[in-house]
Every structure is written in structure tokens, then in C-alpha cells.
Design an enzyme around this catalytic site. Structure first.
Site, PDB file in Angstrom:
ATOM      1  NE  ARG A 196      -4.190  -1.468   2.315  1.00 29.12           N
ATOM      2  CZ  ARG A 196      -4.339  -2.607   2.985  1.00 29.12           C
ATOM      3  NH1 ARG A 196      -3.343  -3.045   3.728  1.00 29.12           N
ATOM      4  NH2 ARG A 196      -5.459  -3.302   2.904  1.00 29.12           N
ATOM      5  CG  HIS A 197       2.930   1.629   3.060  1.00 32.50           C
ATOM      6  ND1 HIS A 197       2.041   2.491   3.663  1.00 32.50           N
ATOM      7  CD2 HIS A 197       2.809   0.440   3.698  1.00 32.50           C
ATOM      8  CE1 HIS A 197       1.411   1.858   4.641  1.00 32.50           C
ATOM      9  NE2 HIS A 197       1.862   0.607   4.687  1.00 32.50           N
TER      10      HIS A 197
ATOM     11  CB  ALA B   8      11.039 -13.245   7.354  1.00 25.31           C
TER      12      ALA B   8
ATOM     13  CE  LYS C 165       2.709 -19.859  14.683  1.00 25.13           C
ATOM     14  NZ  LYS C 165       3.514 -18.654  14.546  1.00 25.13           N
TER      15      LYS C 165
ATOM     16  CG  ASP D 196       4.661 -22.276  13.063  1.00 24.43           C
ATOM     17  OD1 ASP D 196       5.655 -21.558  13.244  1.00 24.43           O
ATOM     18  OD2 ASP D 196       3.660 -21.891  12.429  1.00 24.43           O
TER      19      ASP D 196
END
Length: 338
Positions: A33-34, A146, A197, A250
Site C-alpha cells: 500500500r505504501h 523470515a 501456537k 511451528d
């Protein structure tokens, strides 16, 4: 074969998944969006707010034009936060209706439940984008920060779908030397494990903030997994899914890593900071906070016992004292483990 892929959401996870796909030889359009963020990604090939000092492939296209990103895309990957999924999906549907292109595969890599409805993300997408405008829905989930994928650390995750061929298609597009994808047909279990989790990760962070050691953290994760599984099975999941990558895998990574926003939020709560200050300091969505409310309400509806989730709910929404909640958990009536 080169495939056009649209990645919707340029936060840490979305932008790194886009980077993986570019490295795998695909044409990738990353929507944000930016305008300033898109310009930074296209000109400097950085995304400093989310991935400090990481440099993205020059072939990655960033854009603020949603129609441009999804036009003729064979796969549309949603990585926006859960509260934004429905609104963004509605915009995608508008474009798909206007262009009448071949039906894309719809994939999401977000984790959580919709507030109020308690719908899983695949259910939101199923409602919002009719079958005439998509070829399938897949959830991508598992132990994956990430920051570590960016370093090309070995990462294994799960692609889950009711249609095994759709999951296999995602598997083929994402797999490489450091990023391995398994398939799973238990879409319910994979999505619920990914969402629930985060609640336990808040608790693990709180224990650390309070100064508790490894014994307490191991106990929390083990018993947390037990109650996550109970609720998941009551909602239609397969129990074995919760000992897989999207379950215990996870859970481990989210409960033990400083990369986890939910762990960091819990750690601050354990140190005595109020929830409002923690949310403000984080600057990004803490999925476990809203998911805890949803899980608490679902457990009440399904009559499933979830003492850890209830304790965390009391701290988050009723301003209960963390130490007192821990004492109450420890003083519960003795039970058999299994």
C-alpha cells in the site's frame, strides 16, 4: 518454467517469500500500500523497516497497483495480516471479474482467525473469491522466520490444501536447496496449528520475562500443544497434524526465538509492561493477542478444556496478574497426563 506470481503484502514474510520465488526463476510482483516502500524496493532493493540490511533480487517488481500485480498471475499469495485478508481479497475479486483471465491458484501464508466470525483464512478466501475465479486454495505454514530464510538457513514448511494437486503445485514453485515444502491435505489442522501456537508463544515469552527457566518453558510448550490439539480435533482437524511442521514445529520456533513477535510481546508482558504499551512498541501485528480471544471463545463453544489459553486470556483481556495465573495453573487438580 517461469510463472507470474503476485505476492500481496510487503512485510518481512511476504517480501522474503517473494525473494525466494524470484531466486527460483519466477516473475514476481510484490504489492504494498505504501508508495515509499515500493520505491525503496525497486530502486534500492531494500526493505529496511522489515528486513534491515537485506538486499532483494533486482528482478523483483514492487508496486502499489494491485491490479498490475495480480493481472495474469498464475498464483496469488496473500501475506497481509489476518484482519486485512477479506478486504484485500474483495479487491482481488473485483479485478478477476473485470479481466476474466485464467483462474489463479490462491495461496496464503498468514496465521490467525478472523475476529468475530472465527473463520480460518482459507474459509475467508473461499467465501470472498468464488470457485469460478480460482483454481484452488492452499495454506503455506511451518517453522519459518523470515530473517533465517533470508540467510538461506535450511527451512521446511507445509503446503496444505483439500486438493492435493494444488498443494503439489505450490511445492514445486517454492522448493530449492534451502527451502523444502511438504504437502498436507489437512487444511483445518495446518491453519489452526499456525494460529493457536501464537497464543502459547505469548506464554513462553511471559515466562522468560518473569525469569523462569527451561523446565517451565518445556512444560508450557508440551501442555500447550496438548490443548491446541484438543481444540483442533474438536473443530475437525486430524490429531497427527499437530505433531508435524505446522504444529509442534511451528510451536517450537515461535516459542523459543527472539524473531517471534508473539514471544517478544509475551516477554514484555512478563516484565510488567501493560498490553497497550506492548502493542504500541511492537509496531507490527501481534496475531496471538486476537487469536487468544478467538480460541477462548471457541473452547467455550466446543466445551474443550484449555487452561493455558484461559490463563493468557485472563491476563490479556481481564488484566489478571500473570504470577497469580501461573499459581492457579500449578494448583489445578492432579490429572493423568494422557
Amino acid at each position: 518454467m517461469k510463472t507470474k506470481i503476485a505476492v500481496l503484502g510487503a512485510g518481512s514474510w511476504g517480501s522474503i517469500l517473494a525473494s525466494v520465488l524470484v531466486q527460483n526463476g519466477h516473475e514476481v510482483w510484490l504489492w504494498t500500500r505504501h508508495r515509499e516502500q515500493a520505491q525503496e524496493l525497486n530502486e534500492l532493493h531494500t526493505n529496511q523497516r522489515y528486513m534491515k540490511d537485506y538486499h532483494y533480487p533486482h528482478a523483483l517488481h514492487a508496486t502499489t497497483n494491485l491490479a498490475q500485480s495480480v493481472h495474469n498471475a498464475a498464483l496469488i499469495l496473500f501475506t497481509v495480516p489476518t484482519p486485512a485478508i477479506r478486504a484485500v481479497a474483495q479487491q482481488v475479486l473485483t479485478h478477476l471479474k473485470q479481466t476474466k483471465v485464467a483462474r489463479p491458484l490462491i495461496v496464503h501464508a498468514s496465521k490467525g482467525l478472523e475476529q468475530g466470525t472465527h473463520l480460518r483464512i482459507s474459509e475467508i478466501l473461499h467465501q470472498t473469491i468464488p470457485a469460478d475465479f480460482r483454481s484452488g486454495i492452499v495454506a503455506l505454514s511451518g517453522p519459518s522466520h523470515a530473517e533465517e530464510v533470508a540467510r538461506q538457513d535450511l527451512t521446511l514448511i507445509t503446503a496444505a490444501s483439500n486438493q492435493v494437486t494444488a498443494a503439489q503445485q505450490v511445492q514445486q514453485l517454492f522448493m530449492n536447496d534451502y527451502f523444502r515444502v511438504y504437502t498436507n491435505t489437512d487444511l483445518i489442522g495446518v491453519e489452526l496449528g499456525a494460529a493457536f501456537k501464537n497464543i502459547i508463544a505469548l506464554g513462553a515469552g511471559a515466562l522468560h520475562g518473569l525469569g523462569y527457566g527451561d523446565n517451565a518453558k518445556a512444560a508450557l510448550m508440551t501442555r500447550g500443544l496438548a490443548e491446541i490439539t484438543r481444540l483442533g480435533v474438536a473443530l475437525g482437524a486430524k490429531p497427527l497434524t499437530f505433531i508435524g511442521l505446522s504444529g509442534v514445529g511451528d510451536l517450537i520456533v515461535t516459542c523459543t526465538s527472539i524473531h517471534s513477535r508473539n514471544w517478544r510481546a509475551g516477554n514484555q508482558l512478563g516484565q510488567g509492561q501493560p498490553l497497550a504499551a506492548v502493542v504500541a512498541n511492537m509496531g507490527m501485528v501481534i496475531e496471538g493477542v486476537k487469536t487468544c480471544q478467538a480460541a477462548y471463545e471457541l473452547a467455550q463453544q466446543q466445551q474443550v478444556e484449555m487452561p493455558i489459553t484461559e490463563a493468557i486470556y485472563h491476563v490479556l483481556y481481564e488484566k489478571a496478574d500473570i504470577k497469580q495465573e501461573i499459581k492457579l495453573l500449578m494448583r489445578r487438580e492432579g490429572k493423568a497426563e494422557l
